[in-house]
Write an enzyme that holds these catalytic residues in place. Structure first.
Site, PDB file in Angstrom:
ATOM      1  N   GLU A 193      41.725  37.688  43.131  1.00  0.00           N
ATOM      2  CA  GLU A 193      43.067  38.728  43.653  1.00  0.00           C
ATOM      3  C   GLU A 193      42.644  39.757  44.279  1.00  0.00           C
ATOM      4  O   GLU A 193      42.478  40.435  43.339  1.00  0.00           O
ATOM      5  CB  GLU A 193      43.695  38.446  41.928  1.00  0.00           C
ATOM      6  CG  GLU A 193      45.448  39.162  42.116  1.00  0.00           C
ATOM      7  CD  GLU A 193      45.691  39.103  40.513  1.00  0.00           C
ATOM      8  OE1 GLU A 193      45.782  38.455  39.715  1.00  0.00           O
ATOM      9  OE2 GLU A 193      46.791  39.642  40.629  1.00  0.00           O
ATOM     10  N   GLU A 250      39.336  38.273  32.383  1.00  0.00           N
ATOM     11  CA  GLU A 250      39.358  38.789  33.663  1.00  0.00           C
ATOM     12  C   GLU A 250      38.074  39.583  33.336  1.00  0.00           C
ATOM     13  O   GLU A 250      37.795  40.252  32.525  1.00  0.00           O
ATOM     14  CB  GLU A 250      40.645  39.925  33.471  1.00  0.00           C
ATOM     15  CG  GLU A 250      42.006  38.980  33.890  1.00  0.00           C
ATOM     16  CD  GLU A 250      42.859  40.138  33.615  1.00  0.00           C
ATOM     17  OE1 GLU A 250      42.495  41.559  33.879  1.00  0.00           O
ATOM     18  OE2 GLU A 250      44.058  39.770  34.041  1.00  0.00           O
ATOM     19  N   SER A 256      50.678  36.722  33.468  1.00  0.00           N
ATOM     20  CA  SER A 256      51.604  37.089  33.637  1.00  0.00           C
ATOM     21  C   SER A 256      52.728  36.799  33.038  1.00  0.00           C
ATOM     22  O   SER A 256      54.177  37.193  33.585  1.00  0.00           O
ATOM     23  CB  SER A 256      51.562  36.031  35.673  1.00  0.00           C
ATOM     24  OG  SER A 256      51.420  35.103  35.006  1.00  0.00           O
TER      25      SER A 256
HETATM   26  O1  KIV Z   1      47.995  35.922  34.640  1.00  0.00           O
HETATM   27  C1  KIV Z   1      48.058  35.392  35.398  1.00  0.00           C
HETATM   28  O2  KIV Z   1      49.824  34.428  36.286  1.00  0.00           O
HETATM   29  C2  KIV Z   1      47.179  35.398  37.050  1.00  0.00           C
HETATM   30  C3  KIV Z   1      47.123  34.979  38.459  1.00  0.00           C
HETATM   31  C4  KIV Z   1      47.991  35.473  39.265  1.00  0.00           C
HETATM   32  C5  KIV Z   1      46.058  34.437  38.779  1.00  0.00           C
HETATM   33  O3  KIV Z   1      46.131  35.129  35.945  1.00  0.00           O
END
Ligand code: KIV
Length: 269
Positions: free
Chosen positions: A187, A120, A50
């Site tokens: 999620e 993922e 993220s």
């Molecule tokens: O990339 C991220 O921050 C995540 C979280 C939202 C679990 O995968």
């Protein structure tokens, strides 16, 4: 002679042992200074991909390169002493084959000294998860809303709205657990499904926009600090840092412009 380290971090088995017990506390972090604060309270810190959106203004996580994850992973490991540090494997670095995934996961582990990686995918990633864990790489899985697949999913959409789709998502959780994942992020899925998976899945579930019944929770730090203009609806905002930073920057700009900027005789006290 071996070098003894004083750092005692939370271990993967300690996270596994929290299944059904005291809730696991987790946040994302991308830099040494925020990670040092989070480290006082979190069981594990995720260097999430993220960061592409939050730190680097990208539209999605798809464009995040491996080297960027490694650089932020190094910063977070340097800034922390207690939490387990988990680094996300970015899009395109693990899906092709277990061998490619191993090479890139090993690079992340060697260059950052993190304790685990996250990737993922459910059933379709089970073979890769087994390949990595059998070779010494602890894997956290991530199912439900998987942002790296947003182009296929047609955006960031809550999963499991249609009860007919629940079985496949629950099977994903069981598949990653059987393949050796030590925990699984759930999620963006409807609450009763996340609660159901938490009951049936033998490894800790870490919720984000999922259920309070999960074995732990994770949020993006900047979201809960109120630093982003937009945050997902489920996020409780615990801080008001965006306006606080703006206020400080404005006060500084005003000081500079009015020549009331304080100076010291001593440089860098
Ligand atoms: O990339 C991220 O921050 C995540 C979280 C939202 C679990 O995968």
């Amino acid at each position: 002679m071996s070098k003894q380290t004083q750092i005692r971090r939370t271990t993967v088995p300690q996270i596994v042992a929290r299944k059904g017990g005291e809730p696991i506390v987790s946040l994302t972090s991308y830099h040494a200074h925020t990670a040092a604060i989070v480290d006082k309270y979190a069981d594990f810190i995720l260097v999430g991909d993220s960061l592409g959106m939050v730190m680097h203004g990208m539209e999605s996580t798809v464009g995040v390169p491996l080297d960027l994850m490694i650089m932020h992973g190094q910063a977070v490991v340097r800034g922390t002493q207690h939490a387990l540090v988990v680094v996300d494997m970015p899009f395109g670095t693990y899906e092709e084959s277990p061998g490619v995934a191993f090479r890139n996961a090993a690079k992340i582990m060697k260059e950052t000294q993190c304790g685990a990686v996250k990737l993922e995918g459910g059933k379709r990633m089970a073979e890769t998860i087994r390949f990595l864990t059998e070779r010494g790489i602890p894997v956290m899985a991530h199912i439900g809303l998987t942002p790296q697949s947003s182009n296929v999913m047609g955006g960031f959409k809550t999963q499991g709205r249609d009860e007919e789709g629940w079985a496949a998502i629950e099977e994903d959780a069981i598949a990653v657990a059987e393949a050796g994942a030590f925990a699984v992020v759930l999620e963006g899925m409807v609450e009763p499904l996340a609660a159901k998976i938490t009951k049936s899945c033998p490894i800790p579930t870490i919720g984000i926009g999922a259920s309070v019944e999960c074995d732990g929770q994770i949020l993006v730090l900047e979201d809960m600090l109120g630093l982003n203009e937009w945050t997902p609806k489920f996020v409780k905002v615990y801080g008001n840092l965006g306006p606080a930073i703006e206020g400080a920057v404005k006060a500084y700009a005003d000081d500079v412009k009015s020549r009331s900027f304080p100076t010291e005789d001593e440089v860098y006290r």
